[in-house]
Design a protein around this motif. Structure first.
Motif, short mmCIF file in Angstrom:
data_model
loop_
_atom_site.label_atom_id
_atom_site.label_comp_id
_atom_site.label_asym_id
_atom_site.label_seq_id
_atom_site.Cartn_x
_atom_site.Cartn_y
_atom_site.Cartn_z
N PRO A 244 -80.31 6.22 5.22
CA PRO A 244 -81.61 6.37 4.55
C PRO A 244 -82.76 6.10 5.51
O PRO A 244 -82.76 5.10 6.24
CB PRO A 244 -81.56 5.31 3.44
N ARG A 245 -83.75 6.99 5.53
CA ARG A 245 -84.96 6.78 6.32
C ARG A 245 -85.94 5.98 5.47
O ARG A 245 -86.27 6.40 4.36
CB ARG A 245 -85.56 8.11 6.75
N PRO B 176 -77.28 -8.61 -10.75
CA PRO B 176 -78.67 -9.09 -10.60
C PRO B 176 -78.92 -9.61 -9.20
O PRO B 176 -78.08 -10.29 -8.60
CB PRO B 176 -78.77 -10.22 -11.65
N VAL B 177 -80.11 -9.31 -8.66
CA VAL B 177 -80.51 -9.77 -7.34
C VAL B 177 -81.97 -10.22 -7.39
O VAL B 177 -82.69 -9.90 -8.35
CB VAL B 177 -80.33 -8.67 -6.27
N ASP B 178 -82.39 -10.94 -6.38
CA ASP B 178 -83.78 -11.40 -6.31
C ASP B 178 -84.69 -10.41 -5.60
O ASP B 178 -85.89 -10.35 -5.87
CB ASP B 178 -83.85 -12.76 -5.60
N ASN B 179 -84.13 -9.62 -4.66
CA ASN B 179 -84.95 -8.63 -3.96
C ASN B 179 -84.08 -7.47 -3.53
O ASN B 179 -82.86 -7.60 -3.37
CB ASN B 179 -85.67 -9.26 -2.77
N VAL B 180 -84.73 -6.33 -3.35
CA VAL B 180 -84.06 -5.11 -2.89
C VAL B 180 -84.85 -4.53 -1.73
O VAL B 180 -86.08 -4.43 -1.81
CB VAL B 180 -83.96 -4.07 -4.03
N SER B 181 -84.15 -4.16 -0.66
CA SER B 181 -84.80 -3.57 0.51
C SER B 181 -84.83 -2.06 0.39
O SER B 181 -84.02 -1.45 -0.32
CB SER B 181 -84.07 -3.98 1.79
N ALA B 182 -85.74 -1.43 1.10
CA ALA B 182 -85.90 0.02 1.06
C ALA B 182 -84.61 0.71 1.50
O ALA B 182 -83.89 0.23 2.38
CB ALA B 182 -87.05 0.44 1.97
N GLY B 183 -84.32 1.84 0.85
CA GLY B 183 -83.12 2.61 1.15
C GLY B 183 -82.02 2.46 0.14
O GLY B 183 -81.12 3.30 0.06
#
Length: 669
Positions: A269-270, A336-343
């Motif tokens: 993913p870009r 469930p997660v606290d944060n998600v990164s791009a891609g």
């Protein structure tokens, strides 16, 4: 030798000019195929460059900082969609991928086609809704989206292609590319996605992998694929056995070659890791506790639980909302997660009014992404409240308000559908991709407790430059040679024009391809099955709008209509069955105007199916054994194909009946 050839080909490709930013690092599996198409690709290069520049422009709009130094790739994630024609084995292949990725415990009982979780999907054996899952292979997370294979649900495929960088194009090892294969591949190529071709069901006795690969490559050329896209990797697989390989004669013990091809050929993913937050909502779900859940791929920035965001609509209207919960797809569940990164692909809770096509953006500097574009519907049907004497006996929701709320609620998720108000307050016009698209909605509403009536399907025409145009479709019919004459005659009567005829996989089977008006397809499936003694297979896909083909007749027989209200008797049905084929059995309640059978001649006939035998002392009237033919049982799909302009289908949770439309009957008098 094969490894040396692969190395040489790869090295040469790295030195060659690339028409697109992302290189496809895969070699073709058939050298003869590539050689055959080289000259054709050279002649098409000018148009391909224009297409590549257009794709680049779209990508720049999708991410404002595209092409700048801040752009990077994520090596630990791959996003893919599995696309194919109906019954080519997508969902079965996903089952094997999940099992071999150790998603389930060794002692866990897993049903077949685990991704088809909807009751209707299991009953009909088709995928209706696209679904997300993920697996982990050698430390890389692979997000997988299973998509429908039927052309009527093409809107589901168009939506999810926004979330991925590549597709697995599954093709049957006998049938080869079919109408829906062309549609899904065309959409994937328009997005500029990398394609891995999976020749599935390679273990079939009549498999012809070389023909299938050649036909698939020809399809790439016809759809103006770039040189990079035509240089696709081919993987041969047996989804049900869970085996794959790079040659049809040498399959591995598992799907390892397929997983390796995904990691090698599908681009990373870009992303804009430090850019402004951007997430395009491509799908929505509903949970009783969490409310509406938005699903999409995070294009830029980082999404955190509890953060405030700006929700932007396609018309640049924005509102502020807050993320309450955040999930990612891990194995076969949402985690469930606290944060998600791009891609990555994630699910977002807390925005109860979120809609498909909207953008979740940074609160300060966020901008909307281009909205999802869906092709227009081609078929329309009228929905109205139930006006039969049996209204309210079997259903829970019977009012026009209930019907209206349910239909407009469907638009929140089903982008390929349109709803308009009809001529009266209790009538609504619903448009979709085809009769099956609308039939699934009708069946779902029926199971939810709705009672309503539907009119016959009608095509949506257009007027271009003062000339009437109607939709045309490509119909592919596989039929044994002994019944080919009957099928050709039937398609000819419906204004079909033959565009191709070739032998199919099984011995003695011919594949016919016709360009036919959509009007001619209504009621065609049952007619083709009757003409071929149930052996033909019909597949269709929308082609284009063309000139009005003229009048055509779809049904040669009339209807048998009940003469009065009452309960059917064996005595009356014995005489009635001489007039045609009946839909009713003794003891069923009917009402005046209900269609109780098929007349053996053109035109309708009113008959009395409730007549009772006179009770007298005359010995000749003694009870005799009555032998009745078995009543014909029509499904919802059959009823919709059967009815004419002046007829309706009455749909309730317990029954499906057909009747004459009293409004149309009065106009004809």
């Amino acid at each position: 030798m094969a490894m040396q050839a692969a190395t040489t080909t790869t090295a040469a490709r790295r030195l060659a000019p690339k028409p697109q930013p992302q290189a496809n690092r895969c070699r073709p599996s058939s050298v003869s195929v590539v050689a055959a198409g080289r000259s054709r690709r050279r002649s098409a290069r000018s148009s391909l460059r224009a297409s590549a520049s257009l794709d680049q422009e779209v990508k720049e709009r999708a991410s404002p900082a595209a092409g700048k130094s801040g752009q990077a790739t994520r090596r630990d994630v791959r996003n893919i969609a599995i696309v194919a024609h109906v019954d080519h084995g997508k969902t079965t292949l996903v089952d094997s991928m999940l099992r071999q990725a150790k998603v389930f415990r060794d002692n866990q009982v897993v049903q077949e086609r685990i991704m088809d979780s909807n009751d209707l999907e299991r009953e009909r054996g088709i995928t209706i809704l696209s679904k997300n899952t993920s697996i982990t292979y050698k430390g890389t997370k692979i997000n997988i989206i299973d998509t429908p294979g039927h052309s009527d649900f093409g809107g589901e495929v168009e939506r999810v292609l926004n979330m991925v960088e590549g597709v697995l194009l599954v093709v049957d090892s006998v049938e080869g590319p079919m109408p829906q294969t062309r549609f899904v591949l065309k959409k994937a190529l328009e997005f500029g996605h990398a394609v891995v071709v999976v020749v599935n069901k390679i273990d079939r006795p009549t498999a012809r992998p070389e023909f299938v690969v050649n036909s698939t490559f020809e399809l790439f050329i016809e759809l103006n694929a770039t040189d990079e896209q035509c240089d696709f990797q081919t993987v041969y697989a047996s989804g049900i056995k869970g085996k794959a390989g790079l040659s049809p004669e040498n399959l591995g013990d598992d799907l390892g070659p397929l997983f390796e091809a995904i990691l090698r050929c599908i681009p990373e993913p870009r992303i804009e890791k430090d850019g402004a937050l951007q997430l395009l909502v491509s799908n929505t779900e509903y949970d009783e506790h969490k409310g509406r859940i938005a699903i999409g791929r995070l294009h830029a920035g980082e999404l955190q639980r509890g953060m405030e965001v700006k929700v932007c609509t396609p018309d640049d209207a924005c509102r502020i909302s807050k993320i309450s919960e955040l999930f990612v797809y891990q194995n076969f569940s949402r985690v469930p997660v606290d944060n998600v990164s791009a891609g990555d692909i994630c699910a977002v809770c807390g925005i109860n009014d979120i809609m498909i096509g909207e953008t979740i953006a940074d609160k300060v500097s966020g901008t909307p992404l281009p909205t999802i574009k869906i092709e227009e519907p081609t078929v329309r049907m009228s929905f109205s409240i139930n006006t039969s004497p049996f209204v309210g006996k079997e259903g829970k929701y019977v009012t026009s308000r209930n019907l209206r709320d349910r239909l407009y609620r469907e638009l929140e998720r089903n982008l390929a559908m349109k709803v308009e108000d009809g001529e009266t307050a209790d009538t609504f016009l619903v448009s979709g991709r085809g009769t099956l698209h609308l039939t699934i909605l009708i069946e779902n509403m029926r199971r939810e407790g709705f009672e309503f009536m539907i009119g016959p399907p009608k095509v949506i025409n257009k007027t271009v430059d003062g000339k009437l145009q109607e939709p045309y479709e490509i119909a592919a019919v596989e039929v044994p040679e002994e019944y080919m004459g009957s099928v050709v005659e039937l398609l000819g009567k419906r204004r079909g024009q033959m565009v191709d005829m070739q032998p199919s996989g099984p011995e003695g089977t011919t594949l016919l391809k016709y360009k036919i008006p959509t009007r001619g397809l209504i009621g065609l499936r049952n007619a083709v099955l009757t003409a071929s003694r149930g052996t033909a297979i019909l597949n269709t896909i929308f082609d284009s709008y063309g000139p009005w083909a003229g009048d055509l007749s779809s049904r040669d027989q009339g209807s048998l209509v009940a003469f009065e209200d009452g309960s059917t008797t064996s005595y009356a049905l014995l005489n009635a069955q001489e007039r045609g084929i009946l839909f009713v059995s003794p003891g069923q309640d009917v009402y005046k105007g209900q269609i109780v059978g098929i007349h053996q001649r053109p035109g309708d006939l009113a008959i009395n199916v409730c007549k009772k035998k006179a009770a007298t002392n005359v010995r000749s009237n003694k009870e005799t054994t009555v032998v009745l033919d078995e009543a014909l049982s029509y499904s919802l799909d059959d009823c919709i194909e059967f009815i004419q302009e002046d007829e309706l289908v009455e749909v309730t949770p317990a029954s499906i009946r057909m009747c004459k439309n009293p409004k149309v009957s009065k106009k004809n008098r």
